[in-house]
Design a protein around this motif. Sequence first.
Motif, PDB file in Angstrom:
ATOM      1  N   UNK A 386       0.836  -1.203   0.000  1.00 21.14           N
ATOM      2  CA  UNK A 386       0.000   0.000   0.000  1.00 21.14           C
ATOM      3  C   UNK A 386       0.863   1.242   0.000  1.00 21.14           C
ATOM      4  N   UNK A 387       0.244   2.395  -0.289  1.00 17.63           N
ATOM      5  CA  UNK A 387       0.950   3.662  -0.292  1.00 17.63           C
ATOM      6  C   UNK A 387       0.251   4.649   0.614  1.00 17.63           C
ATOM      7  N   UNK A 388       1.001   5.642   1.067  1.00 15.53           N
ATOM      8  CA  UNK A 388       0.480   6.597   2.041  1.00 15.53           C
ATOM      9  C   UNK A 388       0.759   8.025   1.594  1.00 15.53           C
ATOM     10  N   UNK A 389      -0.179   8.914   1.930  1.00 13.56           N
ATOM     11  CA  UNK A 389      -0.038  10.347   1.710  1.00 13.56           C
ATOM     12  C   UNK A 389      -0.146  11.067   3.042  1.00 13.56           C
ATOM     13  N   UNK A 390       0.604  12.149   3.170  1.00 18.06           N
ATOM     14  CA  UNK A 390       0.524  12.995   4.355  1.00 18.06           C
ATOM     15  C   UNK A 390      -0.096  14.325   3.943  1.00 18.06           C
ATOM     16  N   UNK A 391      -1.224  14.700   4.547  1.00 19.40           N
ATOM     17  CA  UNK A 391      -1.908  15.950   4.188  1.00 19.40           C
ATOM     18  C   UNK A 391      -1.669  17.043   5.214  1.00 19.40           C
ATOM     19  N   UNK A 392      -0.619  16.929   6.029  1.00 17.01           N
ATOM     20  CA  UNK A 392      -0.377  17.917   7.084  1.00 17.01           C
ATOM     21  C   UNK A 392      -0.217  19.327   6.515  1.00 17.01           C
ATOM     22  N   UNK A 393       0.409  19.442   5.338  1.00 15.37           N
ATOM     23  CA  UNK A 393       0.616  20.772   4.756  1.00 15.37           C
ATOM     24  C   UNK A 393      -0.637  21.306   4.078  1.00 15.37           C
ATOM     25  N   UNK A 394      -1.535  20.414   3.699  1.00 15.80           N
ATOM     26  CA  UNK A 394      -2.779  20.833   3.050  1.00 15.80           C
ATOM     27  C   UNK A 394      -3.935  20.069   3.697  1.00 15.80           C
ATOM     28  N   UNK A 395      -4.264  20.410   4.949  1.00 17.01           N
ATOM     29  CA  UNK A 395      -5.232  19.606   5.707  1.00 17.01           C
ATOM     30  C   UNK A 395      -6.638  19.617   5.121  1.00 17.01           C
ATOM     31  N   UNK A 396      -6.921  20.515   4.212  1.00 15.18           N
ATOM     32  CA  UNK A 396      -8.250  20.539   3.577  1.00 15.18           C
ATOM     33  C   UNK A 396      -8.389  19.427   2.521  1.00 15.18           C
ATOM     34  N   UNK A 397      -7.293  18.772   2.172  1.00 16.28           N
ATOM     35  CA  UNK A 397      -7.353  17.690   1.191  1.00 16.28           C
ATOM     36  C   UNK A 397      -7.639  16.384   1.919  1.00 16.28           C
ATOM     37  N   UNK A 398      -8.889  16.030   1.987  1.00 14.61           N
ATOM     38  CA  UNK A 398      -9.308  14.824   2.684  1.00 14.61           C
ATOM     39  C   UNK A 398     -10.001  13.870   1.716  1.00 14.61           C
ATOM     40  N   UNK A 399      -9.742  12.595   1.900  1.00 11.78           N
ATOM     41  CA  UNK A 399     -10.453  11.546   1.171  1.00 11.78           C
ATOM     42  C   UNK A 399     -10.455  11.788  -0.331  1.00 11.78           C
ATOM     43  N   UNK A 400     -11.643  11.913  -0.935  1.00 15.40           N
ATOM     44  CA  UNK A 400     -11.719  12.039  -2.397  1.00 15.40           C
ATOM     45  C   UNK A 400     -11.087  13.325  -2.904  1.00 15.40           C
ATOM     46  N   UNK A 401     -11.073  14.359  -2.091  1.00 16.12           N
ATOM     47  CA  UNK A 401     -10.425  15.595  -2.537  1.00 16.12           C
ATOM     48  C   UNK A 401      -8.919  15.376  -2.697  1.00 16.12           C
ATOM     49  N   UNK A 402      -8.355  14.540  -1.854  1.00 15.54           N
ATOM     50  CA  UNK A 402      -6.954  14.182  -2.023  1.00 15.54           C
ATOM     51  C   UNK A 402      -6.751  13.445  -3.337  1.00 15.54           C
ATOM     52  N   UNK A 403      -7.643  12.501  -3.641  1.00 19.50           N
ATOM     53  CA  UNK A 403      -7.515  11.740  -4.887  1.00 19.50           C
ATOM     54  C   UNK A 403      -7.584  12.657  -6.101  1.00 19.50           C
ATOM     55  N   UNK A 404      -8.538  13.596  -6.093  1.00 14.72           N
ATOM     56  CA  UNK A 404      -8.690  14.492  -7.231  1.00 14.72           C
ATOM     57  C   UNK A 404      -7.500  15.440  -7.367  1.00 14.72           C
ATOM     58  N   UNK A 405      -6.975  15.893  -6.213  1.00 13.07           N
ATOM     59  CA  UNK A 405      -5.815  16.790  -6.281  1.00 13.07           C
ATOM     60  C   UNK A 405      -4.590  16.032  -6.784  1.00 13.07           C
ATOM     61  N   UNK A 406      -4.419  14.801  -6.351  1.00 11.24           N
ATOM     62  CA  UNK A 406      -3.276  14.005  -6.804  1.00 11.24           C
ATOM     63  C   UNK A 406      -3.333  13.757  -8.304  1.00 11.24           C
ATOM     64  N   UNK A 407      -4.501  13.341  -8.793  1.00  8.42           N
ATOM     65  CA  UNK A 407      -4.615  12.983 -10.211  1.00  8.42           C
ATOM     66  C   UNK A 407      -4.622  14.211 -11.111  1.00  8.42           C
ATOM     67  N   UNK A 408      -5.276  15.292 -10.688  1.00  8.75           N
ATOM     68  CA  UNK A 408      -5.444  16.433 -11.585  1.00  8.75           C
ATOM     69  C   UNK A 408      -4.597  17.643 -11.215  1.00  8.75           C
ATOM     70  N   UNK A 409      -3.860  17.581 -10.106  1.00  9.54           N
ATOM     71  CA  UNK A 409      -2.940  18.645  -9.740  1.00  9.54           C
ATOM     72  C   UNK A 409      -1.507  18.210 -10.000  1.00  9.54           C
ATOM     73  N   UNK A 410      -0.568  18.910  -9.371  1.00  6.45           N
ATOM     74  CA  UNK A 410       0.848  18.587  -9.573  1.00  6.45           C
ATOM     75  C   UNK A 410       1.634  18.529  -8.267  1.00  6.45           C
ATOM     76  N   UNK A 411       1.028  18.862  -7.143  1.00  8.42           N
ATOM     77  CA  UNK A 411       1.788  19.055  -5.910  1.00  8.42           C
ATOM     78  C   UNK A 411       1.998  17.778  -5.105  1.00  8.42           C
ATOM     79  N   UNK A 412       1.135  16.777  -5.261  1.00  6.74           N
ATOM     80  CA  UNK A 412       1.174  15.615  -4.380  1.00  6.74           C
ATOM     81  C   UNK A 412       1.954  14.452  -4.965  1.00  6.74           C
ATOM     82  N   UNK A 413       2.682  13.780  -4.096  1.00  2.00           N
ATOM     83  CA  UNK A 413       3.324  12.510  -4.405  1.00  2.00           C
ATOM     84  C   UNK A 413       3.176  11.613  -3.188  1.00  2.00           C
ATOM     85  N   UNK A 414       3.165  10.292  -3.372  1.00  2.00           N
ATOM     86  CA  UNK A 414       3.107   9.413  -2.210  1.00  2.00           C
ATOM     87  C   UNK A 414       4.311   9.650  -1.295  1.00  2.00           C
ATOM     88  N   UNK A 415       4.042   9.689   0.011  1.00  5.99           N
ATOM     89  CA  UNK A 415       5.125   9.866   0.984  1.00  5.99           C
ATOM     90  C   UNK A 415       5.792   8.542   1.324  1.00  5.99           C
TER      91      UNK A 415
END
Length: 454
Positions: A386-415
């Motif tokens: 499995x893989x893990x993400x840390x949202x401490x820097x962007x705490x508003x990215x929860x659950x599906x919002x994290x998925x959408x930001x990862x796929x359609x944004x550029x800032x997130x990578x698995x930690x």
Amino acid sequence: MTVETFHARQALLAEGWAEDTRISVQDGIITGIESGVAPAEGDQRVDHLLPAMSNHHSHAFQRAMSGLAETRGSGTDTFWTWRDVMYRFALAMDPDQMEAVATQLYMEMLEAGFVQVGEFHYLHHDRDGRPYAEIGEMSERLVAAAEATGIGLTLLPSFYAHSTFGGLPPVEGQRRFICDPDGFARILERCRALAASRAGVNVGVAPHSLRAVTPAELEQVLAMADGAPVHMHVAEQIKEVDDCVAWSGLRPAEWLLQNAPLDDRWCFIHATHLTEAELEGLLAAGVHMGLCPITEGNLGDGISRSRAVFEQGGSFGIGTDSNVSISIPDELRQLEYSQRLTHHNRAVIARQGASTGRELYQGARAGGSAALGVSTDLGAGAPATFLAFDTAREPWLQRDRLMDRWIFGTALRPDGLWVRGRQVVRSGTHVERERIEPRFRATMTELMSVTGLI
């Protein structure tokens, strides 16, 4: 016996997101999952935990030519002109160089979030075309690369015998690929022996394409499969479709529907140019659609019928193929955006009210793993992968919002990423990067000189 526990604030399980989830692991296998529990002393704590992605289609040696085939020639550039550059690298690479390139590639895949790779492998022989003393030499190097990095490996040795439809002789640039059925059987036997003693390695078969395999040879290769996955390039380019019609009177998928025992062991790689009737027949047979959006875009192959696959409940996955780019978001974004441009609307690969990022990820994850004959589920009895993400820097990215930001944004990578309970990526970086990367750089300097590109 090694026992570990992981606690995730949010975990994406089969039934959806769950809070405060503890996962128990013994010797790399998940033994239990419990949600709604507080973290305990000794738990490895993560923020968002996801089941990991399989990469169903890779040609590892092509990582060496990433970005090196983008100079426009004097005429129209196509897949067929790109192939000339590919042959230069294929004819140059020795086993040590192959291992160095594959190790770098597999490290990059793990950092991107891929935990299993389907290696569609056809660089079998020495540079003069003669078999190595150990006929599975190149397959052994791929296994060594997987062991060095920790990635799961599905070896898909490819049977390749001809230059085009009708059993025409191979061209000189294909000399390292070519097998007869007896030689292929020995390569396959060696691959199975390699897999038998290694966790995370399994084996399928890969008749390369209808242009490289005669009907009689296809029948012989399928007899060797013994229930294992069967992967095949099908209908990637328009020229391939036209040449198949000239040879047989049928399109590639049409020919296979009428002449091959298609079922859910099969994965059609690319399947770019399908008619509606062909797609319906393939999905009814259970065939997985092996999409490679970045490579298909890079080579100008065309746009697949992914919307129809999704709407009809078909199985699809993603593969990095030519390895020009190693990115789960890039593959899924290209897949979705190509459909938006085709159909002139948004959120194409998603059910009403659902997150597009999550739907794309979950669909490709399930289909890709099924096509490789492995499990990447978060469930008891499955590997702890499995893989893990840390949202401490962007705490508003929860659950599906994290998925959408990862796929359609550029800032997130698995930690972090774990394969069969072993952490191989920490703080976004592979734990062996400092050892692996210098060897790759030295190898690339050699290859650039040998191929005349430096």
